[in-house]
Design an enzyme around this catalytic site. Structure first.
Site, mmCIF file in Angstrom:
data_model
loop_
_atom_site.group_PDB
_atom_site.id
_atom_site.type_symbol
_atom_site.label_atom_id
_atom_site.label_comp_id
_atom_site.label_asym_id
_atom_site.label_seq_id
_atom_site.Cartn_x
_atom_site.Cartn_y
_atom_site.Cartn_z
ATOM 1 N N ILE A 32 60.308 68.715 57.238
ATOM 2 C CA ILE A 32 60.490 68.354 55.785
ATOM 3 C C ILE A 32 59.472 68.960 54.977
ATOM 4 O O ILE A 32 59.555 68.872 53.698
ATOM 5 C CB ILE A 32 60.338 66.903 55.787
ATOM 6 C CG1 ILE A 32 58.960 66.427 56.313
ATOM 7 C CG2 ILE A 32 61.256 66.028 56.458
ATOM 8 C CD1 ILE A 32 58.624 64.905 56.140
ATOM 9 N N GLY A 33 58.800 69.796 55.685
ATOM 10 C CA GLY A 33 57.738 70.550 54.924
ATOM 11 C C GLY A 33 57.122 71.805 55.768
ATOM 12 O O GLY A 33 57.022 71.793 56.701
ATOM 13 N N GLY A 35 54.283 74.918 55.029
ATOM 14 C CA GLY A 35 52.989 75.513 54.367
ATOM 15 C C GLY A 35 52.667 76.750 55.199
ATOM 16 O O GLY A 35 52.844 76.969 56.380
ATOM 17 N N GLY A 36 51.652 77.568 54.616
ATOM 18 C CA GLY A 36 50.899 78.539 55.408
ATOM 19 C C GLY A 36 50.018 78.305 56.477
ATOM 20 O O GLY A 36 50.007 78.960 57.335
ATOM 21 N N MET A 37 49.770 77.189 56.506
ATOM 22 C CA MET A 37 48.917 76.849 57.628
ATOM 23 C C MET A 37 49.542 75.451 58.561
ATOM 24 O O MET A 37 49.090 75.291 59.769
ATOM 25 C CB MET A 37 47.403 76.039 56.962
ATOM 26 C CG MET A 37 46.632 76.981 56.435
ATOM 27 S SD MET A 37 45.228 76.422 55.705
ATOM 28 C CE MET A 37 44.185 76.214 57.571
ATOM 29 N N VAL A 40 55.552 70.429 58.590
ATOM 30 C CA VAL A 40 55.379 68.828 58.468
ATOM 31 C C VAL A 40 57.051 68.351 59.156
ATOM 32 O O VAL A 40 57.957 68.892 58.399
ATOM 33 C CB VAL A 40 55.315 68.060 57.117
ATOM 34 C CG1 VAL A 40 55.487 66.469 57.253
ATOM 35 C CG2 VAL A 40 53.857 68.695 56.521
ATOM 36 N N LYS A 55 52.222 66.002 60.826
ATOM 37 C CA LYS A 55 51.766 67.448 60.313
ATOM 38 C C LYS A 55 51.110 68.140 61.445
ATOM 39 O O LYS A 55 50.062 67.658 62.121
ATOM 40 C CB LYS A 55 50.708 67.050 59.052
ATOM 41 C CG LYS A 55 50.387 68.511 58.254
ATOM 42 C CD LYS A 55 49.608 67.839 57.048
ATOM 43 C CE LYS A 55 49.402 69.123 56.060
ATOM 44 N NZ LYS A 55 48.806 68.681 54.973
ATOM 45 N N ASP A 150 42.242 70.905 45.590
ATOM 46 C CA ASP A 150 43.483 71.691 45.723
ATOM 47 C C ASP A 150 44.526 70.825 45.020
ATOM 48 O O ASP A 150 45.832 70.638 45.358
ATOM 49 C CB ASP A 150 43.837 71.890 47.134
ATOM 50 C CG ASP A 150 45.008 72.881 47.296
ATOM 51 O OD1 ASP A 150 45.229 73.553 46.225
ATOM 52 O OD2 ASP A 150 45.743 72.936 48.306
#
Length: 495
Positions: A32-33, A35-37, A40, A55, A150
């Site tokens: 569902i997600g 990112g670069g790091m 999720v 996560k 952030d």
């Protein structure tokens, strides 16, 4: 997850796949997600049959201790903030290959970045409401000494409550900065955030954050909130460029563009609030989120004004939440266990203290007055009898008047029995008195008369029954057969 390499046969880390069970109880459903790091996943709890978000740190970052530490800090930081506008972290665990993961609250909705992409700019009241809801969480974080660093539309998630009202959740405290006063982690903070490292999303970073990520304070978050508010209303951030160096140069050197150039219908007061958030000198910005909330409250809906008042209450109370460190319970007393010697209760706490003392003193006075009134009533109360008592005898001697009386009885004097003989007549008493001629006999008679008077003076109190006595030669008090003494008898006695 672990799998064997086809070339060397050595175990290698792989990302979880659908159907994998993580930490022994969460079955992965989908991504569902991404990112670069981190990635999720949506997963189902096998025992509770409830959904969670997991996560997981990407495999290429697992061997970097500072990145792992920063990842785990996100879970620790989020659990310290009690606001309902922060996504909840339930657990911290590791996969079979040692990859760290966070078990978090599963949210249904979309982040504000996706919302802007799909629907374009928002009306001013909606944008203000969303920003103030996020400000509730950020304001509490600032009071804990936490700077998010952030903030951006992608980290503000829009979901809905049970009644359908919109609800903002703040995500991703992974690169949050912990103030030395809040946590004694100065050395670890320096290791996690180098002087020359750039932490955050460039379009939303303040000028001082670009120069040194280590030196920023809570006013960097106020800058980011101003950028977000500008983008929610105008549909684009105030500083942009084709490359990262161009974006950074605009942020450091170019003045913030007026909001009314892009949205002519925006009120000048609203534009002034955004421009103050985007002051390049931190000392010229709003100095805390309470000031920003006070400036924005008139532009939101009633729900937004309620959020503004809650934010203002956090900062107007005069309390700081420094001291709620990891592994420590909040101490009783001021400011969540603050050790700041300059702490003083704010106006609200002083009013509450005065009100409490006033109520206590008033209650004590009421109880004391009631007790005094009761004692006065008991002391001056006159006992009453339910039956009529005969009048006291008018011939009581001084000894009888000062003598203590027996307690009154509630029963009337009994009627003498018919078998009781009547007292001697008054003439017989006079004859007996005159027959005594000698001085000794006369003295004895006088003593007897004085004794009879004393006996009559010491008669029983009202309502008491006195038996007949031949020596007293008087009928019992209250007797129906008692005859009045004739005048002749009294004359003889006086002689």
């Amino acid at each position: 997850m672990l799998s064997a390499s086809q070339e060397t046969g050595e175990p290698v880390r792989t990302l979880p796949q659908r159907g994998d069970v993580l930490v022994g109880k969460y079955r992965v459903d989908r991504v569902i997600g991404d990112g670069g790091m981190c990635i999720v996943y949506a997963a189902e709890h096998l025992q509770l049959e409830d959904w969670v978000a997991i996560k997981v740190l990407r495999t290429e970052w697992v061997d970097r201790p500072e990145v792992v530490e920063r990842f785990l800090r996100e879970g620790k930081t989020a659990t310290r903030i009690r606001s309902e506008h922060v996504v909840r972290t339930f657990d911290v665990g590791t996969l079979d290959d040692g990859t760290p993961c966070l078990v978090m609250e599963y949210l249904v909705g979309s982040d504000l970045d996706a919302l802007l992409t799909a629907n374009g700019p928002l009306p001013v009241p909606a944008a203000v409401d969303y920003l103030l809801q996020a400000g509730e969480a950020i304001g509490e974080a600032h009071q804990l000494g936490i700077v998010h660093r952030d903030l951006k539309p992608a980290n503000l998630f829009l979901t809905h409550r049970a009644d359908g009202s919109p609800w903002i959740k703040v995500l991703d405290f992974g690169i949050s900065k912990l103030a030395p006063r809040a946590l004694a982690l100065t050395g670890r903070d320096l290791a996690l955030t180098g002087t020359h490292s750039i932490m955050g999303s460039p379009r939303y970073m303040s000028p001082e954050q670009m120069r040194s990520s280590m030196e920023v304070d809570h006013r960097a978050d106020i800058w980011a909130l101003g950028v977000i508010l500008h983008e929610l209303i105008a549909g684009q951030p105030p500083f942009d460029g084709e490359t990262m160096p161009e974006i950074c140069a605009n942020i450091l050197q170019s003045p913030a563009p007026p909001l009314t150039t892009l949205c002519p219908d925006v009120l000048p007061d609203m534009e002034a609030v955004v421009l103050r958030c985007l002051e390049k000198d931190p000392a010229k910005r709003f100095q805390n989120l309470g000031e920003l909330a006070a400036a924005l409250r008139e532009f939101g809906t009633p729900a937004g004004r309620a959020s503004a008042h809650r934010i203002m209450g956090i900062f107007q109370s005069g309390a700081t939440m420094y001291g709620r460190t990891s592994g420590q319970m909040p101490e009783s007393g001021p400011a969540w266990g603050s050790t700041d010697p300059t702490w003083r209760p704010g106006p609200r706490k002083r009013r509450s203290l005065v009100r409490t003392v006033g109520i206590a003193l008033g209650s004590t006075a009421i109880v004391a007055c009631g007790a005094i009134t009761a004692m006065f009533a008991l002391r001056h109360a006159t006992p009453t009898s339910t039956s009529a008592a005969p009048a006291p005898s008018p011939v009581l001697s001084w000894e009888a008047q000062v003598a203590p009386s027996a307690p009154p009885t509630l029963t009337s004097a009994p009627t003498p029995s018919a078998s009781i003989e009547p007292p001697p007549a008054a003439s017989e008493t006079a004859s007996a008195a005159s027959a005594s001629a000698s001085a000794s006999a006369s003295a004895d008679a006088k003593k007897s008369k004085h004794g009879s008077a004393k006996a009559r003076g010491a008669a029983a109190p009202t309502g008491a029954s006195v038996p007949s006595s031949d020596s007293l030669q008087t009928p019992p008090r209250g007797s129906a057969t008692a005859a009045p003494t004739s005048s002749e008898s009294l004359f003889e006695e006086r002689k």
